[in-house]
Design a protein around this motif. Structure first.
Motif, mmCIF file in Angstrom:
data_model
loop_
_atom_site.group_PDB
_atom_site.id
_atom_site.type_symbol
_atom_site.label_atom_id
_atom_site.label_comp_id
_atom_site.label_asym_id
_atom_site.label_seq_id
_atom_site.Cartn_x
_atom_site.Cartn_y
_atom_site.Cartn_z
ATOM 1 N N MET A 265 -30.575 53.636 39.180
ATOM 2 C CA MET A 265 -29.389 53.848 38.351
ATOM 3 C C MET A 265 -28.168 54.096 39.229
ATOM 4 S SD MET A 265 -30.705 56.259 35.256
ATOM 5 C CE MET A 265 -31.831 57.329 36.105
ATOM 6 N N GLY A 266 -27.029 53.611 38.748
ATOM 7 C CA GLY A 266 -25.775 53.942 39.424
ATOM 8 C C GLY A 266 -25.205 52.783 40.185
ATOM 9 N N SER A 267 -23.888 52.829 40.342
ATOM 10 C CA SER A 267 -23.207 51.679 40.942
ATOM 11 C C SER A 267 -23.211 51.726 42.458
ATOM 12 C CB SER A 267 -21.771 51.621 40.416
ATOM 13 O OG SER A 267 -21.129 52.842 40.693
ATOM 14 N N GLY A 268 -23.576 52.880 43.026
ATOM 15 C CA GLY A 268 -23.526 52.980 44.478
ATOM 16 C C GLY A 268 -22.099 53.010 44.962
ATOM 17 N N PHE A 269 -21.914 53.006 46.239
ATOM 18 C CA PHE A 269 -20.566 53.087 46.789
ATOM 19 C C PHE A 269 -20.010 51.685 46.966
ATOM 20 C CE2 PHE A 269 -17.593 53.164 50.320
ATOM 21 C CZ PHE A 269 -16.696 54.107 49.843
ATOM 22 N N GLY A 270 -18.867 51.431 46.353
ATOM 23 C CA GLY A 270 -18.217 50.147 46.557
ATOM 24 C C GLY A 270 -18.702 49.022 45.656
ATOM 25 N N PHE A 271 -19.497 49.331 44.651
ATOM 26 C CA PHE A 271 -19.943 48.295 43.711
ATOM 27 C C PHE A 271 -19.591 48.701 42.292
ATOM 28 C CE2 PHE A 271 -22.690 48.000 47.360
ATOM 29 C CZ PHE A 271 -22.665 46.645 47.635
ATOM 30 N N ASN A 272 -19.559 47.732 41.396
ATOM 31 C CA ASN A 272 -19.237 48.032 40.008
ATOM 32 C C ASN A 272 -20.200 47.391 39.033
ATOM 33 O OD1 ASN A 272 -17.007 49.732 40.008
ATOM 34 N ND2 ASN A 272 -15.719 48.046 40.719
ATOM 35 N N ASN A 273 -21.071 46.522 39.547
ATOM 36 C CA ASN A 273 -21.849 45.701 38.624
ATOM 37 C C ASN A 273 -23.035 46.424 37.988
ATOM 38 O OD1 ASN A 273 -22.798 45.833 41.162
ATOM 39 N ND2 ASN A 273 -23.684 43.785 41.215
ATOM 40 N N ILE A 274 -23.435 47.560 38.533
ATOM 41 C CA ILE A 274 -24.558 48.281 37.936
ATOM 42 C C ILE A 274 -24.037 49.578 37.343
ATOM 43 C CG2 ILE A 274 -26.827 49.275 38.373
ATOM 44 C CD1 ILE A 274 -27.131 47.334 40.663
ATOM 45 N N LYS A 275 -24.530 49.916 36.165
ATOM 46 C CA LYS A 275 -23.985 51.053 35.433
ATOM 47 C C LYS A 275 -24.427 52.396 36.006
ATOM 48 C CE LYS A 275 -25.289 49.944 31.225
ATOM 49 N NZ LYS A 275 -25.616 50.155 29.821
ATOM 50 N N ASP A 276 -23.541 53.347 35.935
ATOM 51 C CA ASP A 276 -23.944 54.737 36.138
ATOM 52 C C ASP A 276 -24.492 55.257 34.816
ATOM 53 O OD1 ASP A 276 -23.274 55.577 38.851
ATOM 54 O OD2 ASP A 276 -21.202 55.091 38.323
ATOM 55 N N PRO A 277 -25.415 56.198 34.844
ATOM 56 C CA PRO A 277 -25.931 56.740 33.578
ATOM 57 C C PRO A 277 -24.812 57.389 32.772
ATOM 58 C CG PRO A 277 -26.701 58.044 35.445
ATOM 59 C CD PRO A 277 -26.027 56.847 36.012
ATOM 60 N N ASP A 278 -24.946 57.367 31.480
ATOM 61 C CA ASP A 278 -23.914 57.973 30.639
ATOM 62 C C ASP A 278 -24.555 58.879 29.599
ATOM 63 O OD1 ASP A 278 -24.990 56.380 28.699
ATOM 64 O OD2 ASP A 278 -23.505 54.781 28.974
ATOM 65 N N GLN A 279 -23.776 59.282 28.613
ATOM 66 C CA GLN A 279 -24.281 60.311 27.708
ATOM 67 C C GLN A 279 -25.418 59.829 26.814
ATOM 68 O OE1 GLN A 279 -20.205 60.355 25.592
ATOM 69 N NE2 GLN A 279 -21.618 61.248 24.104
ATOM 70 N N ASN A 280 -25.674 58.499 26.762
ATOM 71 C CA ASN A 280 -26.812 57.999 25.977
ATOM 72 C C ASN A 280 -28.106 57.967 26.775
ATOM 73 O OD1 ASN A 280 -25.144 57.453 23.730
ATOM 74 N ND2 ASN A 280 -24.409 55.603 24.794
ATOM 75 N N THR A 281 -27.976 57.935 28.098
ATOM 76 C CA THR A 281 -29.153 57.680 28.923
ATOM 77 C C THR A 281 -30.265 58.710 28.688
ATOM 78 O OG1 THR A 281 -27.625 56.829 30.578
ATOM 79 C CG2 THR A 281 -29.888 57.151 31.274
ATOM 80 N N PHE A 282 -29.879 59.979 28.640
ATOM 81 C CA PHE A 282 -30.921 61.005 28.488
ATOM 82 C C PHE A 282 -30.939 61.618 27.091
ATOM 83 C CE2 PHE A 282 -29.383 61.019 32.915
ATOM 84 C CZ PHE A 282 -30.503 60.501 33.511
ATOM 85 N N ALA A 283 -30.191 60.976 26.177
ATOM 86 C CA ALA A 283 -30.074 61.552 24.840
ATOM 87 C C ALA A 283 -31.435 61.680 24.160
ATOM 88 C CB ALA A 283 -29.126 60.706 23.998
#
Ligand SMILES: *[C@@H]1O[C@H](CO)[C@@H](O)[C@H](O)[C@H]1NC(C)=O
Ligand SMILES: *[C@@H]1O[C@H](CO)[C@@H](O)[C@H](O)[C@H]1NC(C)=O
Ligand SMILES: *[C@@H]1O[C@H](CO)[C@@H](O)[C@H](O)[C@H]1NC(C)=O
Ligand SMILES: *[C@@H]1O[C@H](CO)[C@@H](O)[C@H](O)[C@H]1NC(C)=O
Ligand SMILES: *[C@@H]1O[C@H](CO)[C@@H](O)[C@H](O)[C@H]1NC(C)=O
Ligand SMILES: *[C@@H]1O[C@H](CO)[C@@H](O)[C@H](O)[C@H]1NC(C)=O
Ligand SMILES: *[C@@H]1O[C@H](CO)[C@@H](O)[C@H](O)[C@H]1NC(C)=O
Length: 858
Positions: A265-283
């Motif tokens: 999970m997560g975009s890592g440093f310098g990337f945008n194509n992969i999502k960071d977890p958000d408020q739905n991920t662990f809901a």
């Protein structure tokens, strides 16, 4: 016998994997047959409780393989080098077996009844046995009524259809399916486990749900009706979507500790194509009562708003080893019960006041190994329960606040100074920073209730003397190793730094370049029990130096040449290794004391050796006899008798090796003596000249005592008849009452040479510098080199160059340095004598006179 055998066993076990040497051994209760080339189970006595048969060639196990071993509890059969066949009821004769280990053995054939009869078996280790799904499907584990732990990791299991008999395993607590090939998991597969509470269930590293997608509706909740204390689904490479879908799927199942580490999970440093977890991920975990969530080792870059909003029960959150650089407002909202937040090993560069809002109960925040360079000063103020903050290994250069909490780690930053604010803490670590001023130490010692202060590896060296209010200070442990306290103390300042530390128990002063201890420095330390002075340059210790109740003392790696044993009698432990002992009769009380003392001595005898006289060099104090050092003869007799435990050859070898380095002083003296004998018949003519003195010795009066011992006694005629020089120095030859400058000028003009002994004190003494300039002036006008400069102590070129007149001299001419090694002193003095008698270039004359001066030196 037991001890003896354990020892033997330890030795053999260490060597056997390498050399294949077999212990192949048993006693009444234990039988060890590792690496014994066995092809079948050996005969052991019926009382055996543990039978270890790993690393052999056993091929088949059937009912007749084992003799009846009623007492056997542990059987290890792992890592057989052949493929293993296990027939029905193979372990029937081992009715009380508790632990069966077959891990690492390739099982070719396993009869479905193989484990029958093991009704007391608690733990079955079948990791890395090449097993497939069948082992779960076909009821291999039925009737194992006591089975608690089942390890099936590292096999080829691809689906978890469990045989209904799992339902009857009422004690089953821990199942490990990690490192198999389970790609999907649905509710129907684990039905026999429904209603159970498991303490550990691992599906780690299976590529679970990696390929399938969209089956979530059909698959439903694999853990329905189960309570899992720990569920490990780490290392499955889950994205935000998979994690979200999984959380939703298992909604309602109780999982106290959820391990999601090694995710993607997560975009890592310098990337945008992969999502960071958000408020739905662990809901979906809202009703799962998750207390411990591990999200470490991933690529989360931004902690989004309300990310953990539903995790009301969470107490421990591990976000270490991600790429977190951004903490959005309200990121931690909802974590009303969080106590430990681990954000170490991330990419945080700065902290803002709002970052940790919402963490009303957090007690421990770990922020080590980020790149934090700046912290807004209200960042931690709202965290009322915070008691530990770890900011180690960041990039803090300044701090304008320190939160008043009990434990603060600030090591490995770049702090140069500390804010002088009201502070409360019981533990402060500031090791590996750049603190230089002792003021910071005084300030920290005043912190109320402080118990432990760690200041290792700073640069504490400068002291602005100021009166301190030595109150009842609370500190108990103080670590000041690897600083430069010598520089502070040699200015005769900061000698009161330990005043009032009446609770101090442990003090580290190792590696501080100390060559003396300020008088009374420890006098207030009545509670001190442990003191380390390791790796300094102390040459003497006196009884006034040591605190009265000291128990443990480390003075190893100093230069205590002839220590006095009376100092140590009240200690319970001592490390005095690696000092350069001088093995003359004066040392015999110490040697005798070493031989019979009760106290614990650290280090081996080989670390306590003589360095002098050269014939004893390298010889352990424990092999030296003090016979012949009678008490009335102590001063007279320098002769020791010596036991050489090994052959003379060893000594000869050592001597030869050490010859060049260690004997150079001795060789020099021999050479000189010989030279003197040769020259005896050719007496040198002493040339008459107009100078009243041979040399004017110019030095700081603070160095007088040293100069007297090191130079005057060996050179000046009034100190000894054997000396030939007529020297001039202020303390003796200056006309009292006369103008000081006039005295100096007079001395400079009436001496053939001017010897300036440049020490730290010299550089601070205006008169000395004046004399130096004056002498330099004479050199210029006479066009000779009347000025001889000798540098004492460890003054650097840089320190010398700071003074203008000295800079001029150093740039043009050579100067002498006082030797560090005692044995070079003779050589040095001789060289100095030559310089003093040497004529200037103007009047060229024989300068080979009076070499015999040297005879007076030794
Ligand atoms: C086992 O066999 C190997 C190879 O033949 C041999 O080197 C080793 O000594 C044997 N070990 C025992 C305990 O007999
Ligand atoms: C057990 O295995 C051994 C060795 O392979 C064999 O000699 C023996 O006949 C077998 N016993 C039974 C009861 O199968
Ligand atoms: C998650 O679930 C949604 C809806 O069921 C589905 O469309 C999506 O493909 C799933 N994603 C993954 C990665 O399983
Ligand atoms: C946080 O995680 C790091 C890295 O795994 C670990 O070394 C450290 O001990 C953890 N801190 C706490 C408070 O558990
Ligand atoms: C000194 O401090 C200790 C605790 O740190 C306390 O028990 C003691 O009463 C104090 N003594 C004085 C004289 O203040
Ligand atoms: C050490 O002491 C013992 C008696 O306690 C004595 O026999 C022995 O010679 C001594 N060893 C040395 C090296 O002085
Ligand atoms: C050694 O210890 C014993 C008992 O603890 C004591 O009686 C004896 O005096 C000690 N000897 C020395 C030399 O300190």
């Amino acid at each position: 016998m037991g001890d003896h055998l354990d020892l033997l066993l330890g030795m053999v076990l260490m060597t056997s994997p390498v050399f294949g040497i077999s212990p192949c051994w048993f006693d009444g209760r234990m039988a060890i047959y590792h690496f014994c080339n066995l092809t079948q189970v050996p005969q052991v006595v019926s009382t055996t409780e543990r039978l270890l048969l790993s690393f052999n060639y056993i091929r088949t196990l059937n009912t007749s393989s084992f003799p009846f071993l009623e007492k056997l509890q542990l059987l290890e059969l792992g890592t057989q080098y052949t493929r293993l066949t296990i027939d029905r009821e193979a372990f029937r004769n081992l009715p009380n077996l508790r632990v069966l280990d077959l891990g690492g053995s390739q099982i070719d054939f396993l009869h479905p009844d193989a484990f029958q009869g093991l009704s007391h078996l608690l733990e079955l280790r079948l990791f890395s046995c090449g097993l497939s799904d069948i082992v779960l499907k076909d009821g291999y584990f039925r009737n194992l009524k006591s089975l608690t732990r089942l390890d099936l990791s590292i096999n080829q299991i691809s689906s978890l259809y469990l045989h209904p008999s799992f339902q009857e395993l009422n004690f089953l607590k821990s199942i490990d399916f990690s490192l198999n090939e389970i790609h999907t998991l649905c509710e129907s597969e684990l039905t026999p486990l429904q209603g159970k509470t498991l303490s550990f269930f691992s599906l780690a590293k299976n590529k679970l749900y990696k390929t399938s997608s969209g089956d979530w509706g059909k698959c439903m909740n694999p853990f329905r009706n189960m309570v899992l204390e720990t569920l490990d689904v780490s290392g499955n490479g889950w994205t935000v979507d998979t994690t979200g879908n999984f959380s939703n799927a298992i909604s309602g199942s109780q999982i106290f500790s959820l391990n999601l580490a090694h995710h993607v999970m997560g975009s890592g440093f310098g990337f945008n194509n992969i999502k960071d977890p958000d408020q739905n991920t662990f809901a979906g975990l809202a009703r799962s009562s998750v207390i411990h969530l591990d999200l470490s080792h991933g690529f989360i870059f931004s902690l989004n708003s309300l990310l953990f909003g539903t995790l009301k029960d969470l107490k421990v959150l591990n976000l270490a080893h991600n790429k977190i650089n951004k903490i959005t407002d309200q990121a931690f909202y909802g974590l009303d019960n969080l106590q430990i937040l681990n954000m170490s090993y991330n990419l945080l560069g700065e902290l803002y006041n709002s970052n940790f809002h919402g963490l009303t109960k957090v007690a421990y925040i770990d922020l080590q190994k980020n790149h934090i360079g700046i912290i807004q000063d209200q960042t931690f103020t709202s965290l009322r329960k915070l008691n530990t903050l770890d900011l180690r290994d960041n990039a803090l250069k300044t701090l304008n606040f320190i939160p008043s909490i009990s434990t603060i780690f600030l090591g490995s930053n770049k702090l140069v100074t500390l804010p002088k604010i009201n502070l409360r803490a019981t533990f402060i670590s500031l090791s590996e920073n750049r603190l230089e001023n002792m003021d910071d130490l005084y300030f920290l010692l005043q912190v109320p209730h402080l118990q432990v202060l760690i200041l290792n590896q700073n640069r504490l060296s400068s002291c602005n003397h100021r009166p301190t209010s030595a109150k009842n200070l609370s500190i108990e442990q103080l670590f000041l190793g690897e600083n430069m306290l010598q520089l502070a103390w040699e200015t005769e300042l900061c000698w009161d730094v330990f005043k009032g530390l009446s609770h101090l128990q442990i003090l580290y002063l190792n590696n501080n370049h100390l060559n003396f201890l300020p008088p009374g420095i420890f006098s207030d330390l009545t509670a001190l029990r442990g003191l380390s002075l390791n790796s300094n340059r102390l040459t003497v210790l006196s009884s006034d130096d040591l605190p009265s109740n000291l128990e443990i003392l480390d003075v190893s790696r100093n230069q205590l040449l002839v220590p006095n044993p009376d100092l140590f009698v009240s200690l319970s432990a001592l490390d005095i290794t690696h000092n350069g002992f001088i093995c003359v009769c004066e040392l015999s009380p110490f040697i005798n004391w070493l031989n019979q003392t009760n106290i614990t001595l650290f280090g081996s005898p080989a670390d306590m050796v003589c360095t002098y006289p050269d014939s004893f060099s390298g010889i352990s104090l424990s092999s030296i006899s003090t016979e012949g050092c009678d008490e009335e003869e102590v001063l007279k007799s320098l002769a020791f008798s010596l036991f050489i435990l090994f052959t003379v050859a060893v000594t000869l070898f050592l001597t030869a090796v050490l010859m060049v380095i260690k004997l150079r002083g001795f060789c020099f003296i021999c050479y000189k003596t010989a030279q003197r004998l040769v020259f005896k018949d050719h007496p040198q003519e002493t040339e008459a000249d107009t100078y009243k003195y041979d040399a004017y010795l110019c030095f700081s009066s603070k160095d007088f005592e040293w100069v007297q011992n090191a130079l005057l006694k060996h050179l000046d005629a009034q100190y000894s008849d054997k000396n030939r020089f007529n020297l001039c120095f202020e303390e003796r030859d200056f006309v009292p009452g006369e103008n000081h400058i006039a005295n100096i000028q007079d001395a400079v003009l009436r001496s053939r040479k001017i010897v300036c002994l440049v020490s730290r004190h010299f550089l601070r003494d205006g008169w000395c510098l004046e004399a130096f300039s004056y002498a330099q002036g004479r050199c210029l006008s006479d066009l000779n080199n009347a000025l001889i400069m000798v540098v004492l102590g460890s003054l650097s070129q840089y320190q010398l160059m700071k003074h203008q007149s000295i800079r001029g001299f150093v740039q043009k001419q050579q100067y002498l340095r006082w030797p560090e090694d005692l044995q070079d002193v003779g050589w040095f003095l001789n060289k100095l004598c030559q310089q003093i008698v040497k004529k200037g270039k103007k009047k060229k004359k024989d300068n080979n006179i009076q070499l015999q001066t040297i005879a007076t030196i030794s």
